[in-house]
Design a protein around this motif. Structure first.
Motif, short mmCIF file in Angstrom:
data_model
loop_
_atom_site.label_atom_id
_atom_site.label_comp_id
_atom_site.label_asym_id
_atom_site.label_seq_id
_atom_site.Cartn_x
_atom_site.Cartn_y
_atom_site.Cartn_z
N PRO A 178 -6.39 1.63 2.76
CA PRO A 178 -5.60 0.64 2.01
C PRO A 178 -4.56 -0.08 2.86
O PRO A 178 -4.31 -1.27 2.65
N ILE A 179 -3.98 0.64 3.82
CA ILE A 179 -2.97 -0.01 4.67
C ILE A 179 -3.62 -1.07 5.55
O ILE A 179 -3.15 -2.21 5.63
N PRO B 63 0.80 -1.23 0.00
CA PRO B 63 0.00 0.00 0.00
C PRO B 63 0.83 1.29 0.00
O PRO B 63 0.37 2.32 -0.49
N VAL B 64 2.02 1.23 0.57
CA VAL B 64 2.91 2.41 0.60
C VAL B 64 4.34 1.93 0.36
O VAL B 64 4.60 0.73 0.30
N SER C 89 -1.76 7.84 11.33
CA SER C 89 -2.17 9.25 11.42
C SER C 89 -0.96 10.16 11.63
O SER C 89 -0.91 11.25 11.07
N GLU C 90 0.04 9.69 12.40
CA GLU C 90 1.25 10.50 12.58
C GLU C 90 1.96 10.76 11.25
O GLU C 90 2.57 11.81 11.05
N HIS C 91 1.93 9.76 10.38
CA HIS C 91 2.64 9.90 9.11
C HIS C 91 1.72 10.31 7.96
O HIS C 91 2.15 10.33 6.80
N GLU C 92 0.46 10.60 8.31
CA GLU C 92 -0.51 11.04 7.31
C GLU C 92 -0.56 10.12 6.10
O GLU C 92 -0.49 10.55 4.95
N SER D 246 9.24 1.55 8.54
CA SER D 246 9.03 2.45 9.66
C SER D 246 7.79 2.04 10.47
O SER D 246 7.80 2.04 11.70
N LEU D 247 6.72 1.67 9.76
CA LEU D 247 5.50 1.21 10.43
C LEU D 247 5.77 -0.02 11.29
O LEU D 247 5.44 -0.06 12.48
#
Ligand SMILES: [Zn+2]
Length: 95
Positions: free
Chosen positions: A67-68, A25-26, A59-62, A33-34
């Motif tokens: 999708p995640i 998804p990203v 939310s911290e990383h906007e 990092s997640l």
């Protein structure tokens, strides 16, 4: 014959990996990092069978939450501890 079978298998694996990667998804750096962030939080606070550290990171990383979360759930990440085991494992095998 044998070598072409092997090639087919190799191609199939490569294809599966490409499919898996295409579904990420990203970007890899963000996923890394997640997983790092959720893992250290689960280590310290434990998992309460929710995705609170995962959604906190999102939310911290906007980042796009839906999708995640869908991708994590598709790979066995239904709570924070499963995210760092099942989903992180799937990512590590294909990144
Ligand atoms: Zn859990």
């Amino acid at each position: 014959m044998e070598s072409s079978d092997r090639d087919l298998k190799k191609n199939w694996k490569l294809q599966q990996r490409q499919l898996a990667r295409a579904a990420f998804p990203v970007a890899d750096q963000l996923l890394e990092s997640l997983f790092d962030s959720v893992e250290s939080n689960v280590d310290v606070h434990g998992c309460d069978h929710s995705l609170r550290f995962t959604t906190q990171w999102i939310s911290e990383h906007e980042q796009p939450e839906q999708p995640i979360l869908e991708w994590l759930a598709a790979h066995g990440g239904h709570c924070d501890c499963e995210v760092v085991t099942n989903a992180a494992d799937h990512w590590e095998q294909n990144c």
